[in-house]
Design an enzyme around this catalytic site. Structure first.
Site, short mmCIF file in Angstrom:
data_model
loop_
_atom_site.label_atom_id
_atom_site.label_comp_id
_atom_site.label_asym_id
_atom_site.label_seq_id
_atom_site.Cartn_x
_atom_site.Cartn_y
_atom_site.Cartn_z
N HIS A 96 20.91 24.68 51.82
CA HIS A 96 21.71 24.24 50.69
C HIS A 96 21.98 22.74 50.67
CE1 HIS A 96 22.32 28.36 49.47
NE2 HIS A 96 22.88 28.67 50.62
N ARG A 154 53.55 23.78 21.02
CA ARG A 154 52.50 24.57 21.68
C ARG A 154 53.03 25.93 22.14
NH1 ARG A 154 47.69 21.93 23.81
NH2 ARG A 154 47.64 19.75 23.15
N PRO A 190 36.74 22.67 44.88
CA PRO A 190 37.45 21.42 45.18
C PRO A 190 38.24 20.92 43.97
CG PRO A 190 35.19 21.32 45.98
CD PRO A 190 35.30 22.57 45.16
N GLU A 191 39.52 20.64 44.18
CA GLU A 191 40.37 20.12 43.12
C GLU A 191 40.66 18.65 43.41
OE1 GLU A 191 43.68 22.68 42.30
OE2 GLU A 191 42.44 24.46 42.19
N ARG A 213 26.24 26.90 45.60
CA ARG A 213 26.17 27.47 44.25
C ARG A 213 25.46 26.57 43.24
NH1 ARG A 213 32.03 30.40 43.17
NH2 ARG A 213 32.24 31.37 45.22
#
Length: 272
Positions: free
Chosen positions: A91, A153, A2-3, A111
């Site tokens: 889970h 950078r 998930p972002e 997980r």
């Protein structure tokens, strides 16, 4: 994983159902997530009203009078609602029950890379949040800021915009998509990109994230939103997950490489 759009979708999905409700009890079936769930958490939350629900980066904060429950969904975690008598699956690690005895907020995480943590006082000063850069959809994130941070950078621009100390929540999917929309090759050194091109990149980051939130996020692996429904932004992806396929703009084959152990897909013609 998930972002930001998936986390924001989750926050918006659960907010109407738990705001101003009082926690009756918290069931912790598996305390060993990425970090151990504090043993005192059920006692801290019981009898407390949820005053507000907010997000910082990929963290969700449930705010009560004496502190904040910080939730991170990890790699495969999700929050969703079940009826009171719904038995947990293997889970399903945490249940939050409310006094009105309607829905239960359930956390599942195959997980176990997610987190349930506690913060007293200002949750933004928690060690996991205090170093984070600006939110990409807020006015503090603009092209002048990003161009200034990029000076000198040599780091590839894709890794640069994915650095949470620079800007939060621009994960792999959305970095790929924003760079494509901006016409910038992801391997270009961040410090070699002009201010004008950063104008376009910031515009595209904001647009891609906003559009994904509107469409409920991107469904990958186990993600579903707070309402239990999958996201639909995956149907709109131009490059991510499409290596070897034709570019939807110019028709040339999309190139897939690895950057920082993550997949990067781009068009050699459209991105320079």
């Amino acid at each position: 994983m998930p972002e930001l759009p998936e986390v924001e979708t989750t926050r918006r999905g659960i907010e109407p159902h738990i705001l101003d409700k009082t926690v009756a009890r918290v069931e912790i079936r598996q305390p060993k997530l990425r970090w151990p769930i504090p043993a005192a958490l059920p006692e801290l939350l019981a009898g407390q009203r949820i005053r507000s629900i907010s997000r910082r980066g990929k963290y969700i904060g449930l705010h009560i009078a004496n502190g904040t429950l910080i939730i991170h969904l990890g790699m495969s975690g999700s929050l969703y609602f079940v009826a009171q008598d719904t038995p947990p699956m293997f889970h399903d690690h945490v249940d939050i029950h409310f006094n009105d005895q309607t829905l239960v907020l359930r956390y599942t995480d195959p997980r176990r890379f997610g987190a349930f943590l506690w913060a007293e006082g200002d949750w933004l000063q928690h060690e996991l949040l205090s170093h984070l850069g600006p939110e990409p959809l807020e006015d503090t994130f603009d092209s002048a800021y990003l161009h200034q941070k990029a000076q000198g950078r040599k780091q590839a621009v894709k890794q640069f915009i994915m650095d949470s100390k620079i800007v939060v929540g621009v994960g792999n999917i959305y970095a790929n998509e924003a760079l494509f929309q901006a016409g910038i090759r992801p391997t270009r050194a961040a410090g070699q990109i002009s201010a004008k091109r950063y104008d376009k990149l910031v515009e595209c980051i904001k647009a891609v994230l906003a559009r994904s939130i509107e469409q409920g996020g991107t469904t990958l692996r186990d993600f579903v939103g707070g309402d239990g429904k999958p996201g639909y932004f995956k149907q709109s992806l131009f490059v991510y997950g499409r290596g070897g396929q034709d570019c939807r703009v110019c028709g040339k084959e999309l190139i897939e490489i690895r950057q920082g152990q993550r997949s990067t897909v781009y068009c050699r013609t459209c991105q320079r």
